[in-house]
Design an enzyme around this catalytic site. Structure first.
Site, PDB file in Angstrom:
ATOM      1  N   CYS A 253       0.830  -1.207   0.000  1.00 39.41           N
ATOM      2  CA  CYS A 253       0.000   0.000   0.000  1.00 39.41           C
ATOM      3  C   CYS A 253       0.871   1.266   0.000  1.00 39.41           C
ATOM      4  CB  CYS A 253      -0.980  -0.030   1.168  1.00 39.41           C
ATOM      5  SG  CYS A 253      -2.402   1.063   0.925  1.00 39.41           S
ATOM      6  N   HIS A 336      -3.945  -5.150  -0.110  1.00 39.98           N
ATOM      7  CA  HIS A 336      -3.634  -5.700   1.211  1.00 39.98           C
ATOM      8  C   HIS A 336      -3.724  -7.221   1.205  1.00 39.98           C
ATOM      9  CE1 HIS A 336      -3.393  -2.057   3.790  1.00 39.98           C
ATOM     10  NE2 HIS A 336      -4.040  -1.533   2.758  1.00 39.98           N
ATOM     11  N   GLU A 338      -2.844  -9.227   3.424  1.00 37.63           N
ATOM     12  CA  GLU A 338      -3.185  -9.727   4.763  1.00 37.63           C
ATOM     13  C   GLU A 338      -4.686  -9.701   5.020  1.00 37.63           C
ATOM     14  OE1 GLU A 338      -3.714  -5.470   5.389  1.00 37.63           O
ATOM     15  OE2 GLU A 338      -2.324  -6.662   4.194  1.00 37.63           O
TER      16      GLU A 338
END
EC number: 6.3.5.5
Length: 363
Positions: A253, A336, A338
Site C-alpha cells: 500500500c 492488502h 493480509e
C-alpha cells in the site's frame, strides 16, 4: 438518540441520528464497500483523518471483539451508516459498536442515505466533510468543514507511527531478521510476517535506514499507512539507501507507493480511491486474477520503464497494483494481501517474500 448532521464542503447537508460519541469531527469523506469487518476498518491507521461511509446498509450486527483490532485504537475520524444495529448477535461480542465508538470519543451518524452519498463521491470525488452532533444545524458547521486542510501534502505517517521500536512475536528459531518501517502498519501484517518465519522488529517511520543496518537486518518491509506519499521525503531517502545496499524489500500500500517514488515514478490522487474487499487484480506473471482487499486514495503512475515493469494490474480501472525492478529482490503490492477484512487470495505473497529473502541470502 441525539440529532446529528453530516455536512459536505459544497454545502450539502444530511440529517441523521448520533450513535457514537457526542462531539464533532471533520475529515475526508470516503466509502468502503466491505460487507463485514467494520472493527478492522475503523482501527486501520490508513484511515487517519478520514470519515468512513460503509455502503453495506446494516452495521453493528456482530458487535466488537479484541481479536479484531488492527491497531490499539480507532483511527478514523468518524463513521457514517444507513442503519445501526444495537443488539449484536455473536457469542464472541464483548461490547456494541456504539460503546466502542464512545470509548474512543468518535462520532457516528446513522439514518443517512449512504447510496446517495456514495454516488455523489463517485461522481464528484471524495469531499471534505464533518459530523456534528447538535439539536439544530449551525452555519458554523460548514465553516469548520471548509477550514479542514485535507490530506494532500500532509504527512500523516508521522501521526500514526510507533514512538519507539519494538519486537513483534518471537525471534526464537527464526532464520531472517526483518526490519518493518511503521507508517501505520496493521496488526495482521505483523502476524503474517511473524507466522511466515521472520524475526520482526518494528521501527518508527523516521528511523534512518543506516541505523537499522548497523543493528543488523536481512531485509526491509515498508508498511501501509494513511494519506499522500509525496511529502514523506525521509521515507523516500531511506528506501533509496536500502536499495543501494540491495536489501530484499517488500512494500504494501503506502509502502508500495514510497518504493515507486524512490524509483523516480510519480503518484496521483485518485478520484475516490479503492476501499473494499472485492477489487480484482491480475498477476501479470501468472495470469491469475486475485480478489483483493484495498484501502488507498493515491496510486503510482505507470512510467512504462522496461526495467521496472508492472507486476499486478487492477482490472476495474487499470491502475498499477505492483511493480518490479529488473535484477533487484523487490516485491510491492498496492492492495492488502493480509486482508483483515477481506479475501485471502494473496496471502501467499508473505511466503513468496520469505523465499525471495532466502534466495538472495544464498547469492
Amino acid at each position: 438518540m441525539m440529532k446529528a448532521f453530516l455536512v459536505l464542503d459544497n454545502g450539502t447537508i444530511f440529517e441523521g441520528e448520533s450513535f457514537g460519541y457526542e462531539t464533532e469531527s471533520v475529515g475526508e469523506i470516503v466509502f468502503n464497500t466491505s460487507m463485514a469487518g467494520y472493527q478492522e476498518i475503523l482501527t486501520d491507521p490508513s484511515y487517519c483523518n478520514q470519515i468512513i461511509t460503509l455502503t453495506y446498509p446494516m452495521i453493528g450486527n456482530y458487535g466488537i471483539h479484541p481479536d479484531n483490532m488492527e491497531s490499539s485504537k480507532i483511527q478514523a475520524s468518524g463513521l457514517i451508516v444507513k442503519e445501526y444495529v444495537d443488539l449484536p448477535s455473536n457469542f464472541k461480542s464483548e461490547k456494541t459498536l456504539s460503546q466502542f465508538l464512545k470509548e474512543y470519543k468518535i462520532p457516528a451518524i446513522q439514518g443517512i442515505d449512504t447510496r446517495k452519498l456514495t454516488r455523489f463521491i463517485r461522481t464528484n470525488g471524495s469531499p471534505n466533510g464533518g459530523i456534528f452532533v447538535a439539536s439544530e444545524y449551525s452555519p458554523s458547521f460548514l465553516e469548520k468543514v471548509k477550514s479542514f486542510p485535507g490530506i494532500i501534502n500532509a504527512d500523516l505517517a508521522e501521526v500514526v507511527t510507533t514512538s519507539s521500536k519494538y519486537i513483534f512475536g518471537t525471534h526464537t528459531g527464526k532464520k531472517f531478521k526483518l526490519a518493518v518501517y511503521d507508517y501505520g502498519v496493521k496488526t495482521n501484517i505483523l502476524r503474517l510476517l511473524d507466522a511466515n518465519g521472520f524475526a520482526v522488529t518494528v521501527y518508527p517511520a523516521k528511523t534512518p535506514s543506516e541505523e537499522i543496518m548497523k543493528e543488523g537486518t536481512d531485509a526491509f518491509f515498508l508498511s501501509n499507512g494513511p494519506g499522500d506519499p509525496a511529502p514523506l521525503d525521509y521515507a523516500i531517502a531511506s528506501t533509496q539507501k536500502i536499495m543501494e545496499k540491495r536489501y530484499p524489500l517488500f512494500g504494501i500500500c503506502l509502502g508500495h507507493q514510497i518504493i515507486g517514488l524512490s524509483l523516480g515514478k510519480k503518484t496521483e490522487k485518485m478520484k475516490f480511491g479503492h476501499r473494499g474487499g472485492n477489487q480484482p487484480v491480475k498477476n501479470l506473471e501468472t495470469g491469475q486474477v486475485e480478489i483483493t482487499s484495498q484501502n488507498h486514495g493515491f496510486a503510482v503512475i505507470d512510467d512504462q520503464k522496461q526495467d521496472e515493469p508492472i507486476s499486478f494490474l487492477n482490472l476495474n480501472d487499470h491502475t498499477v497494483e505492483g511493480i518490479l525492478k529488473s535484477g533487484y529482490p523487490l516485491l510491492t503490492v498496492q492492495y492488502h494481501p493480509e486482508s483483515a477484512p477481506g479475501p485471502n487470495d494473496s496471502r501467499y505473497l508473505f511466503q513468496k517474500f520469505y523465499d525471495l529473502v532466502e534466495k538472495t541470502k544464498k547469492g
